[in-house]
Design a protein around this motif. Structure first.
Motif, PDB file in Angstrom:
ATOM      1  N   PRO A 228      17.601 -52.302  53.424  1.00  4.07           N
ATOM      2  CA  PRO A 228      18.893 -52.650  52.833  1.00  4.07           C
ATOM      3  C   PRO A 228      19.078 -52.104  51.437  1.00  4.07           C
ATOM      4  O   PRO A 228      20.105 -52.084  50.960  1.00  4.07           O
ATOM      5  N   ASP A 229      17.831 -51.661  50.783  1.00  2.00           N
ATOM      6  CA  ASP A 229      18.198 -50.900  49.443  1.00  2.00           C
ATOM      7  C   ASP A 229      18.445 -49.427  49.556  1.00  2.00           C
ATOM      8  O   ASP A 229      18.462 -48.746  48.748  1.00  2.00           O
ATOM      9  N   PHE A 246      11.725 -44.372  63.613  1.00  2.00           N
ATOM     10  CA  PHE A 246      12.401 -45.354  62.661  1.00  2.00           C
ATOM     11  C   PHE A 246      11.297 -46.330  62.133  1.00  2.00           C
ATOM     12  O   PHE A 246      10.495 -46.818  62.892  1.00  2.00           O
ATOM     13  N   VAL A 247      11.379 -46.642  60.897  1.00  2.00           N
ATOM     14  CA  VAL A 247      10.369 -47.655  60.131  1.00  2.00           C
ATOM     15  C   VAL A 247      11.147 -48.744  59.645  1.00  2.00           C
ATOM     16  O   VAL A 247      12.085 -48.580  58.882  1.00  2.00           O
ATOM     17  N   MET A 248      10.551 -49.833  59.958  1.00  2.00           N
ATOM     18  CA  MET A 248      11.244 -51.122  59.192  1.00  2.00           C
ATOM     19  C   MET A 248      10.096 -51.764  58.607  1.00  2.00           C
ATOM     20  O   MET A 248       8.896 -52.139  59.380  1.00  2.00           O
ATOM     21  N   GLY A 249      10.230 -52.500  57.374  1.00  2.00           N
ATOM     22  CA  GLY A 249       9.158 -53.160  56.721  1.00  2.00           C
ATOM     23  C   GLY A 249       9.185 -54.764  57.137  1.00  2.00           C
ATOM     24  O   GLY A 249      10.562 -55.179  57.183  1.00  2.00           O
ATOM     25  N   GLY A 260      11.278 -52.643  47.199  1.00  2.00           N
ATOM     26  CA  GLY A 260      10.073 -52.101  47.441  1.00  2.00           C
ATOM     27  C   GLY A 260      10.088 -50.898  48.527  1.00  2.00           C
ATOM     28  O   GLY A 260       9.353 -49.946  48.458  1.00  2.00           O
ATOM     29  N   ALA A 261      10.845 -51.127  49.593  1.00  2.00           N
ATOM     30  CA  ALA A 261      10.624 -50.490  50.942  1.00  2.00           C
ATOM     31  C   ALA A 261      11.337 -48.968  50.587  1.00  2.00           C
ATOM     32  O   ALA A 261      10.800 -48.001  50.926  1.00  2.00           O
ATOM     33  N   ALA A 266      10.328 -43.394  49.220  1.00  3.85           N
ATOM     34  CA  ALA A 266      10.576 -42.296  48.271  1.00  3.85           C
ATOM     35  C   ALA A 266       9.142 -41.528  47.959  1.00  3.85           C
ATOM     36  O   ALA A 266       8.962 -40.294  47.848  1.00  3.85           O
ATOM     37  N   VAL A 267       8.235 -42.500  47.775  1.00  3.37           N
ATOM     38  CA  VAL A 267       6.711 -42.284  47.486  1.00  3.37           C
ATOM     39  C   VAL A 267       6.199 -41.252  48.639  1.00  3.37           C
ATOM     40  O   VAL A 267       5.567 -40.310  48.539  1.00  3.37           O
TER      41      VAL A 267
END
Length: 268
Positions: A228-229, A246-249, A260-261, A266-267
């Protein structure tokens, strides 16, 4: 010399953050921990707050849970009535019910009967999962990132796993299901224990569970983190593309680790 000392201190802190033994206790969750870019220690995730059982919110939650429990009880009774109707229409199940309630049946025969019925149900469930696995052979992959377990308290963890169970059920029923993979669930982690306790119960499952983080399992150029960010709109994505992962936290933190996600993506 002051700048050099500050640089050395920063290097010491960075080195300590890469040593799991130096992490805060709440981050030392499960076996085989290690530092990698984007892990919770690297992101500096705060410790989840403990719930006050006497707070207004906790009392409201307790009242809500009591109502929810009562609704589930009524729903269970309704499901039992529906199953009774289904058994009445199934000759094999009618015979099972008749023989299982036969008072002349010995304890040994009763146990054999119950084992046979359980084996039949397990076989039906295995056939259901086998058919499902065939349907997702060429389906897109949805990674469910379970590394966020230490960022949640027990109540949030239970809420996250309950949502996960609903997600599994909907995916089983979907016309175009996805191939679900849960990552970051090392042995001994609270999240894995909660998943096993609430949903899996040692049986086969419509999801693959691995202990390694997803960045060690999939090519990074194929990963798309859904958050959502995120700054980009997901409406333009092709969710049927089997080449995209696709990845979801898996985090229900009520906004404590907002962003955070996105920082993790980004990292990494």
């Amino acid at each position: 010399s002051g700048r050099a000392a500050a640089t050395a201190a920063a290097a010491t802190i960075a080195a300590a953050s890469r040593d799991p033994a130096a992490w805060p206790e709440f981050l030392r969750d499960g076996e085989g921990q290690r530092w990698y870019p984007g892990c919770l220690a690297d992101l500096g995730v705060p410790k989840p707050p403990e719930r006050d059982p006497e707070s207004k919110q906790a009392l409201q939650r307790e009242k809500y849970n009591a109502l929810l429990k009562e609704n589930r009880k009524r729903q269970k009774q309704q499901e039992q009535q529906e199953r009774a109707k289904a058994r009445a229409a199934d000759p094999q199940r009618r015979e099972d019910d008749r023989t299982s309630s036969d008072p002349s049946r010995s304890a040994e025969d009763q146990e054999k009967f119950m084992l046979a019925r359980r084996a039949r149900k397990d076989q039906e469930r295995e056939q259901e999962f086998a058919a499902f696995r065939q349907r997702v052979v060429n389906a897109p992959t949805m990674v469910l990132d379970g590394e966020w377990g230490p960022a949640m308290n027990l109540k949030e963890l239970e809420s996250s796993v309950n949502q996960l169970c609903l997600c599994f059920a909907r995916n089983l029923e979907a016309d175009t299901p996805v191939n679900m993979v849960m990552t970051g669930l090392r042995p001994g982690t609270r999240y894995l224990e909660e998943v096993q306790r609430i949903f899996l119960r040692g049986m086969d499952k419509p999801v693959t569970i691995v202990g390694d983080p997803y960045i060690d399992l999939f090519p990074r150029e194929r990963l798309v983190y859904l958050s959502p960010d995120a700054e980009e709109d997901a409406t333009d994505l092709d969710f049927c593309d089997p080449e995209v992962i696709f990845v979801m936290g898996l985090v229900a933190d009520h906004g404590r680790v907002s962003g955070g996600a996105a920082r993790q993506a980004a990292v990494q």
